[in-house]
Design a protein around this motif. Structure first.
Motif, short mmCIF file in Angstrom:
data_model
loop_
_atom_site.label_atom_id
_atom_site.label_comp_id
_atom_site.label_asym_id
_atom_site.label_seq_id
_atom_site.Cartn_x
_atom_site.Cartn_y
_atom_site.Cartn_z
N SER A 24 -11.40 8.89 105.47
CA SER A 24 -11.81 9.76 106.59
C SER A 24 -12.87 10.75 106.11
CB SER A 24 -10.61 10.53 107.15
OG SER A 24 -9.69 9.67 107.75
N ALA A 25 -12.65 11.34 104.94
CA ALA A 25 -13.61 12.30 104.39
C ALA A 25 -14.97 11.62 104.14
CB ALA A 25 -13.08 12.91 103.10
N THR A 26 -14.94 10.42 103.58
CA THR A 26 -16.19 9.69 103.32
C THR A 26 -16.93 9.38 104.61
OG1 THR A 26 -15.29 8.70 101.31
CG2 THR A 26 -17.13 7.55 102.34
N VAL A 27 -16.20 8.93 105.62
CA VAL A 27 -16.82 8.61 106.91
C VAL A 27 -17.43 9.87 107.52
CG1 VAL A 27 -16.39 7.78 109.25
CG2 VAL A 27 -15.33 6.62 107.32
N LEU A 28 -16.73 10.98 107.45
CA LEU A 28 -17.27 12.23 107.99
C LEU A 28 -18.55 12.64 107.28
CD1 LEU A 28 -13.88 14.03 108.50
CD2 LEU A 28 -15.61 13.71 110.29
N HIS A 29 -18.62 12.43 105.97
CA HIS A 29 -19.85 12.73 105.23
C HIS A 29 -20.99 11.86 105.75
CE1 HIS A 29 -17.23 14.99 102.75
NE2 HIS A 29 -16.85 14.01 101.95
N ASN A 30 -20.71 10.58 105.95
CA ASN A 30 -21.74 9.66 106.46
C ASN A 30 -22.16 10.04 107.88
OD1 ASN A 30 -21.71 8.22 104.07
ND2 ASN A 30 -20.25 6.71 104.81
N MET A 31 -21.19 10.47 108.68
CA MET A 31 -21.51 10.90 110.05
C MET A 31 -22.45 12.10 110.02
SD MET A 31 -17.80 10.49 111.91
CE MET A 31 -18.36 11.09 113.52
N SER A 32 -22.24 12.99 109.07
CA SER A 32 -23.09 14.17 108.95
C SER A 32 -24.55 13.78 108.78
CB SER A 32 -22.62 15.03 107.76
OG SER A 32 -23.47 16.12 107.57
N VAL A 33 -24.79 12.79 107.94
CA VAL A 33 -26.16 12.32 107.72
C VAL A 33 -26.75 11.74 109.00
CG1 VAL A 33 -27.59 10.70 106.42
CG2 VAL A 33 -25.74 11.92 105.26
N SER A 34 -25.96 10.94 109.72
CA SER A 34 -26.45 10.35 110.97
C SER A 34 -26.76 11.42 112.01
CB SER A 34 -25.44 9.34 111.53
OG SER A 34 -25.41 8.19 110.72
N TYR A 35 -25.89 12.41 112.11
CA TYR A 35 -26.16 13.51 113.05
C TYR A 35 -27.46 14.22 112.68
CZ TYR A 35 -21.61 13.47 115.48
OH TYR A 35 -20.53 13.14 116.24
N SER A 36 -27.69 14.43 111.38
CA SER A 36 -28.94 15.06 110.95
C SER A 36 -30.14 14.22 111.35
CB SER A 36 -28.94 15.29 109.44
OG SER A 36 -28.03 16.28 109.08
N CYS A 37 -30.04 12.92 111.16
CA CYS A 37 -31.14 12.01 111.53
C CYS A 37 -31.44 12.08 113.03
CB CYS A 37 -30.83 10.58 111.12
SG CYS A 37 -30.85 10.31 109.34
N LEU A 38 -30.42 12.35 113.80
CA LEU A 38 -30.58 12.45 115.25
C LEU A 38 -30.99 13.85 115.70
CD1 LEU A 38 -27.47 10.32 116.27
CD2 LEU A 38 -29.88 9.69 116.60
N GLY A 39 -31.14 14.77 114.74
CA GLY A 39 -31.53 16.14 115.08
C GLY A 39 -30.38 16.98 115.62
N GLN A 40 -29.17 16.51 115.45
CA GLN A 40 -27.98 17.21 115.94
C GLN A 40 -27.36 17.98 114.77
OE1 GLN A 40 -25.45 14.40 118.01
NE2 GLN A 40 -27.18 13.56 119.14
N PHE A 41 -28.04 19.04 114.37
CA PHE A 41 -27.69 19.72 113.13
C PHE A 41 -26.35 20.45 113.20
CE2 PHE A 41 -32.49 19.81 113.15
CZ PHE A 41 -32.60 18.64 112.43
#
Length: 194
Positions: free
Chosen positions: A59-76
């Motif tokens: 879960s922690a790993t997935v959340l880290h990966n989600m953080s990167v995707s949100y950043s790529c989408l400009g959803q800081f």
């Protein structure tokens, strides 16, 4: 693809840990293919499964990966929230997961304009990377701290951090990290008017 076949196999076997792991892998592939929205949906499915079955490290790993995707989408703000949640979810004593969380938090805070928090997260990431002897991640954290210092106008500190990152990356053979450092260095040098 192999991951799609693996997903079908784990689903047939009712192996939920495998399903979550493969969904996370599919998200990583989508992210690298430049489709962060697709990656985010795959990560969200992975997270639902991992949480449902108590797979905290995943879960922690997935959340880290989600953080990167949100950043790529400009959803800081979402990027920060996912990284903070990932840090909180990381099993106690899992320094590798904590390190990933701090690197992601540093980048997300930086993009959100919270440079002090970005520096604090980068400092912790540098300390953790040295503690577990992960030079690649140390380079990433140094580049992140360089960016926060650049945004704060601390150009000498920004240059020192990226120079150290590039030196470590070159000595260790991390060409992609070295290239990221070169790009960062060019931005710092331009800001210095050199």
């Amino acid at each position: 693809s192999h991951l799609v076949r693996a997903l079908a196999l784990f689903t047939d076997l009712d192996n939920q840990a495998g399903v979550a792991l493969v969904l996370n892998g599919l998200g990583m592939v989508s992210s690298r293919q430049g489709t962060p929205a697709v990656a985010l949906s795959q990560y969200q499915a992975a997270l639902r499964t991992a949480e449902r079955f108590g797979l905290t490290s995943l879960s922690a790993t997935v959340l880290h990966n989600m953080s990167v995707s949100y950043s790529c989408l400009g959803q800081f703000e979402h990027a920060v929230a996912a990284a903070e949640r990932g840090a909180a979810t990381s099993p106690k004593g899992d320094l590798v997961a904590r390190l990933g969380a701090m690197i992601n938090l540093s980048g997300a805070y930086c993009l959100l304009g919270k440079q002090v928090e970005a520096l604090e997260s980068a400092d912790e990431a540098i300390k953790l990377s040295q503690e577990i002897s992960d030079q690649r991640r140390e380079c990433e954290a140094l580049i992140g701290r360089s960016e926060a210092n650049l945004r704060l106008g601390r150009l000498e500190e920004a240059l020192a951090d990226v120079t150290k990152a590039m030196s470590l990356a070159e000595a260790s053979g991390y060409r992609y990290v070295w290239a990221a450092g070169l790009w960062q260095q060019s931005r710092v040098v331009a800001a210095m008017g050199m």
